[in-house]
Enzyme design. Sequence first.
Site, PDB file in Angstrom:
ATOM      1  N   CYS A   5       0.807  -1.222   0.000  1.00 17.37           N
ATOM      2  CA  CYS A   5       0.000   0.000   0.000  1.00 17.37           C
ATOM      3  C   CYS A   5       0.843   1.277   0.000  1.00 17.37           C
ATOM      4  CB  CYS A   5      -0.989  -0.015   1.163  1.00 17.37           C
ATOM      5  SG  CYS A   5      -0.270   0.105   2.814  1.00 17.37           S
ATOM      6  N   HIS A  22      -2.722   1.386   6.843  1.00 14.63           N
ATOM      7  CA  HIS A  22      -3.075   1.271   5.428  1.00 14.63           C
ATOM      8  C   HIS A  22      -3.236   2.658   4.825  1.00 14.63           C
ATOM      9  CE1 HIS A  22      -4.393  -0.922   1.901  1.00 14.63           C
ATOM     10  NE2 HIS A  22      -5.376  -0.051   1.748  1.00 14.63           N
ATOM     11  N   HIS A  75      -5.825   1.816  -4.325  1.00 13.98           N
ATOM     12  CA  HIS A  75      -4.926   1.285  -3.297  1.00 13.98           C
ATOM     13  C   HIS A  75      -4.518  -0.133  -3.632  1.00 13.98           C
ATOM     14  CE1 HIS A  75      -7.967  -1.074  -0.580  1.00 13.98           C
ATOM     15  NE2 HIS A  75      -8.383  -1.073  -1.824  1.00 13.98           N
TER      16      HIS A  75
END
Length: 360
Positions: free
Chosen positions: A275, A323, A335
């Site tokens: 990520c 994240h 993402h």
Amino acid sequence: MASHRKPRQRPLTGGTVRTAATLALAGAATATLFDGSSQAEPGLTPAQVKAKVDRLYEEAEAATEQYNGAREKTGRAQRSLDALRDEAARKTAKLNTARNALGSLAASQYRSGSLGPAMQLALADDPEEYLARAALIERAGDRNAAEIAAVRRQVHEVRALQDKAAATLADLRTQQTRLARHKATVEGKLAEAKRLLNRLTAEQRARIEAEDGHGGGSADPAARAARSAGRTVAPPPAKAVAAPSSRAAQAVAFAYGAIGKPYVWGATGPNAYDCSGLTQAAWRSAGVTLPRTTYTQINTGSRISRSQLAPGDLVFFYSGVSHVGLYIGGGKMIHAPRPGSTVRVASIDDMPWAGAARPV
């Protein structure tokens, strides 16, 4: 006369033995069923497996960011150690050259019978004795005191570099230990997730793996249905984006171009990303350097509220800021979700909100 002998017992036949054994096992099973001592734990439902797998992926991602940070620190420590060793080698070579020059001069003076105390010192093998006596010779005003002082300074410089290199080496080993620990944690979480997924049917696994692994799937129902059916989902068409700057627009364009590439933990591209690796690469394409981890990227540029979001902004999730995605407008982001998935478009409502930052 009545017989007092016991009646003769007939031996059990094979069928009788099997029947008796079956009845005995059935009785034992009934007994344990009532006391509950050996009931097997019921199997997990697909929904329970998904919940556990999602949790494992979240924990693995948090460990991945710790791994990324440790790897970055390990790299810095290694580069610093290499530089210190190179500098120490250069200064040691220079010191040896200076001492050799003094030795040559000392040999010349010895042959002429005029070996001064400074030259005697230059030939000393013990560095401690060398440094202790050097100050006395400098104060005594020996004609070679300047040369001796220069060598003395070089000895101190080399020793300082050696001490600094030793400290850096200790730091490097500490970071390497942390790196290995975080790597083991990530791999353990992912192995457990894989074990759970293997308990499901191929169709059930495909359905779970088509989702983000963060408690939600694609923000686009049609895309989600297509993934569940195993069909390839084409990335959204490129279009003009109302980004706050040309660099933000470039970062968004890069992220669109990465859609479909696999998530690999610790990866920074160009063929795979995790990520924070994706957001770092997206902004790097626009000429902006971001730090490596989610918990450092959130402090990049300026923090903004959810109501201020604009394309190119970094959006963060979970209490541990584990994240990150790249906002593209309309409540959506691009993402890299988790292992087994690919870079994709998702809703920012799929995960617990943690904050947002604008790099420029």
